[in-house]
Design an enzyme around this catalytic site. Structure first.
Site, PDB file in Angstrom:
ATOM      1  N   ALA A 137      19.543 -15.390 -14.675  1.00 29.64           N
ATOM      2  CA  ALA A 137      18.070 -14.792 -13.669  1.00 29.64           C
ATOM      3  C   ALA A 137      17.705 -15.700 -12.740  1.00 29.64           C
ATOM      4  CB  ALA A 137      17.288 -15.605 -14.756  1.00 29.64           C
ATOM      5  N   SER A 197      11.571 -21.046  -9.668  1.00 30.45           N
ATOM      6  CA  SER A 197      12.371 -20.274 -10.826  1.00 30.45           C
ATOM      7  C   SER A 197      11.538 -19.312 -11.470  1.00 30.45           C
ATOM      8  CB  SER A 197      12.758 -21.990 -11.499  1.00 30.45           C
ATOM      9  OG  SER A 197      14.251 -21.475 -12.631  1.00 30.45           O
ATOM     10  N   ASN A 198      12.381 -19.977 -12.655  1.00 35.58           N
ATOM     11  CA  ASN A 198      11.496 -18.081 -13.958  1.00 35.58           C
ATOM     12  C   ASN A 198      11.808 -18.933 -15.577  1.00 35.58           C
ATOM     13  OD1 ASN A 198      14.369 -17.556 -15.045  1.00 35.58           O
ATOM     14  ND2 ASN A 198      13.907 -17.201 -12.853  1.00 35.58           N
ATOM     15  N   PRO A 199      11.253 -18.236 -16.472  1.00 36.13           N
ATOM     16  CA  PRO A 199      11.734 -18.913 -17.564  1.00 36.13           C
ATOM     17  C   PRO A 199      13.035 -18.853 -18.411  1.00 36.13           C
ATOM     18  CG  PRO A 199       9.735 -17.553 -17.523  1.00 36.13           C
ATOM     19  CD  PRO A 199      10.230 -16.960 -16.547  1.00 36.13           C
ATOM     20  N   SER A 200      14.375 -18.165 -17.794  1.00 37.01           N
ATOM     21  CA  SER A 200      15.438 -18.399 -18.528  1.00 37.01           C
ATOM     22  C   SER A 200      15.657 -19.525 -19.522  1.00 37.01           C
ATOM     23  CB  SER A 200      16.527 -17.798 -17.660  1.00 37.01           C
ATOM     24  OG  SER A 200      17.370 -18.473 -17.949  1.00 37.01           O
TER      25      SER A 200
END
Ligand code: CTP
Length: 260
Positions: free
Chosen positions: A133, A66-69
């Site tokens: 994101a 995933s990502n930090p959004s």
């Protein structure tokens, strides 16, 4: 009938009560126009589809990419759009935020789910704002059971997920306004501009996600809104709430001009 604490806000449920009037006037934005702070035109009845947050791609039942959004920008835009009198559908990946009052929230997890949900809501929308994101790759194999550590390393093979914005743009109506968010760590404006053509959209909000001042998770943000037609407007730096109001004001101005 028992009422929830927030009767105008529900998750993925049809309206159970009459839909409230779409346009509560007058519109007042703290970051808005002129001395009166009111929009200098009669707003239109707008249906807006917003995506927010990250997506997750699992390679076993307990592990994902995933990502930090955090979804804060997208949720702030949803709240600003609602405050402007727009009807708002919000498709969000996993976030720890309460849905804005009066907004229809559609929770999703993966890019595929986000594509299916936005696709289902895209037809009647006037404005699409993709702040999500999206995790660009997914593991080729999803293991049905938790992978056990055996002391060795792990190699995961990835494949690209569909580009949601580009997919929807292929079947857009000319009167729909499509807005992307470009998450960039370098050459922010140039990279964002390239996404206008690549994705077939009208506007892109260039957004730095580099370092501790980057957009992910921050309370503050700054955007540069860029148009295919050469339009350029800086929004912020300010809180995400104010930047969201400025973005909705800019879009409302554009929609009003197009309707003239
Ligand atoms: N987007 C999308 N589907 C994807 C990836 C991105 O719809 N699979 C959307 C985002 O929601 C955003 C825009 O496309 O509105 C730009 O996303 P961004 O992450 O900045 O760019 P990418 O297309 O992923 O390209 P790159 O990672 O090469 O910068």
């Amino acid at each position: 009938m028992a009422r929830s604490a927030n009767p105008t806000s529900r998750q993925c449920q049809p309206y159970l009560e009459p839909v409230p009037p779409i346009l509560p006037y007058p519109l007042v934005f703290s970051g808005g126009f002129g001395q009166s702070g009111r929009l200098p035109f009669t707003p239109l009845a707008i249906r807006c589809l917003i995506t927010a947050g990250p997506t997750r791609e699992f390679f076993d039942p307990v592990r994902f990419v995933s990502n930090p959004s955090t979804g804060k920008m997208g949720f702030a835009i949803a709240a600003a759009a609602k405050a402007a009198g727009w009807t708002v559908d919000l498709v969000s990946g996993p976030v720890a935020l309460a849905e804005p009052a009066g907004v229809m929230l559609y929770p999703v997890v993966t890019a595929d789910e986000m594509l299916r949900q936005t696709d289902a809501l895209f037809g009647p929308c006037d404005v699409l704002i993709m702040t999500a994101a999206v995790s660009d790759w997914r593991p080729k194999v999803m293991h049905p059971q938790k992978l056990k550590k055996d002391g060795a390393g792990l190699t995961v093979e990835f494949e690209p997920v569909p580009d949601i914005l580009a997919t929807l743009a292929q079947r857009r109506r000319p009167d729909q306004l499509l807005v992307g968010f470009a998450a960039e760590t370098e050459n922010i404006e140039a990279n964002a501009l390239a996404k206008l053509d690549r994705k077939g959209i009208d506007l892109v909000a260039a957004n730095s996600v580099a370092g501790p001042d980057g957009a992910f998770g921050n309370e503050l943000n700054r955007l540069i809104l860029l148009g295919r037609d050469g339009f350029r407007q800086a929004l912020g730096p300010a809180t995400k709430t104010v930047v969201a109001q400025q973005l909705i004001s800019a879009l409302a101005t554009r929609l009003a001009a197009a309707a003239r």
